[in-house]
Design a protein around this motif. Structure first.
Motif, PDB file in Angstrom:
ATOM      1  N   LYS A 169       0.827  -1.211   0.000  1.00  0.00           N
ATOM      2  CA  LYS A 169       0.000   0.000   0.000  1.00  0.00           C
ATOM      3  C   LYS A 169       0.860   1.259   0.000  1.00  0.00           C
ATOM      4  CE  LYS A 169      -4.197  -1.914   2.096  1.00  0.00           C
ATOM      5  NZ  LYS A 169      -5.168  -1.816   3.207  1.00  0.00           N
ATOM      6  N   LYS A 178      -5.557  -0.609  -7.282  1.00  0.00           N
ATOM      7  CA  LYS A 178      -5.621  -1.952  -6.720  1.00  0.00           C
ATOM      8  C   LYS A 178      -4.566  -2.836  -7.384  1.00  0.00           C
ATOM      9  CE  LYS A 178      -8.756  -5.650  -5.357  1.00  0.00           C
ATOM     10  NZ  LYS A 178     -10.130  -6.196  -5.360  1.00  0.00           N
ATOM     11  N   TYR A 179      -3.881  -3.616  -6.573  1.00  0.00           N
ATOM     12  CA  TYR A 179      -2.762  -4.452  -7.010  1.00  0.00           C
ATOM     13  C   TYR A 179      -1.611  -3.622  -7.573  1.00  0.00           C
ATOM     14  CZ  TYR A 179      -6.551  -7.950  -6.920  1.00  0.00           C
ATOM     15  OH  TYR A 179      -7.615  -8.745  -6.560  1.00  0.00           O
TER      16      TYR A 179
END
Length: 310
Positions: A118, A205-206
């Protein structure tokens, strides 16, 4: 239920133990995938054919009509990458090392740097290289043309036990730190990797929003929206035979989520996953941050002190 539970699960990740103890209702990915059109991969044809059962599709290989097969760029399966004796010895050596509890009923042995996906933060941590007993597996990658110049910077053993309801939910491997080639060596039992088209929910995301930075360097170009449309509404089943090598790259790695369903784990199975750096950490803007990790990744240890630290 976002706290770490005694079994090792957290948040939406569950196993049979915490589902019973905490009365958690886990969504059935198996049931969701059953509503899609199933296609299974034939290792010999390198094509997908209609059908859910990978063994049945594989068994009918001599009669396959390749004109009816569906190609999927970015899938590589090499059967018998390890010999039966090597597989037995490798598992004996891994089981002599400590295992740690992980999520979704798995156990793991993780050798690599500390990563915060993150915050996109990399630290060397306690990384001191890899078990010497597994060195020959990495060295054998050089015999596979697709894996030339692959430098492992993380090696992670994952154990799947049916008694725990072990699985791994649909996901795309992180794209900030882990490079294009996602490599797995499968041991102890046959398995199946289940893929479906990833429907983007949010760009970060990812860490998929970073892929355009190195997209021109990919070994296999990504599919256009028109090409990708032909896979929507389908679930793709990739056999992972015991002792085999599996590589995801290009479209299969970035444009599809992959999972191991609980229903496909019928006996103990261990996979060893290998990761390389993204281009930014090899020759790009973050090269200097990756130097210490690349140096440690050349080490293979046997000393009890290093074993205890893991």
């Amino acid at each position: 239920m976002n706290t770490l539970r005694p079994c090792g699960c957290k948040g939406v990740r569950t196993c049979l133990t915490c589902e019973k103890d905490f009365e958690i209702a886990k969504p059935s990915f198996y049931s969701q995938f059953q509503e899609l059109e199933p296609w299974s991969y034939c290792v010999q044809c390198e094509r997908l054919y209609a059908g859910w059962d990978t063994q049945e599709v594989q068994a009918s290989h001599p009669e396959h009509d390749m004109s009816r097969g569906l190609p999927l760029p970015g899938i590589f399966v090499q059967e018998q990458f390890l010999s039966p004796d090597e597989g037995t010895q490798l598992m004996n050596d891994l089981d002599a090392l400590p295992w740690a509890v992980s999520q979704s009923g798995r156990r793991k042995q993780n050798y690599g740097p500390k990563t915060n996906f993150k915050k996109r933060r990399l630290q060397l941590g306690a990384f001191e290289g890899f078990p010497a007993s597994t060195r020959y597996v990495q060295e054998r990658f050089e015999s596979v043309p697709l894996l030339r110049n692959f430098q492992t910077i993380e090696q992670c053993s994952l154990e799947y036990e049916p008694s725990k309801g072990a699985s791994i939910d649909p996901h795309v491997d992180d794209c900030w730190i882990w490079g294009e080639r996602v490599v797995t060596v499968n041991c102890l039992a046959d398995a199946v990797l289940t893929l479906n088209v990833y429907e983007e929910q949010q760009a970060s995301k990812y860490n998929l929003d970073l892929v355009p930075q190195y997209e021109q360097q990919l070994l296999e170009p990504l599919l256009s929206p028109e090409q990708l449309a032909s896979y929507k509404g389908k679930v793709l089943r990739i056999p992972m035979p015991n002792l085999s090598l599996i590589v995801l790259y290009g479209p299969a790695r970035y444009q599809f989520e992959h999972a191991v369903l609980r229903e496909d784990v019928s006996e103990r199975r261990v996979c060893i996953a290998y990761r390389e750096f993204t281009p930014m950490y090899i020759a790009g803007t973050d090269k200097e941050q990756g130097v210490a990790v690349r140096l440690k990744s050349q080490l293979f240890w046997t000393t009890p002190e290093v074993i205890k630290s893991h």
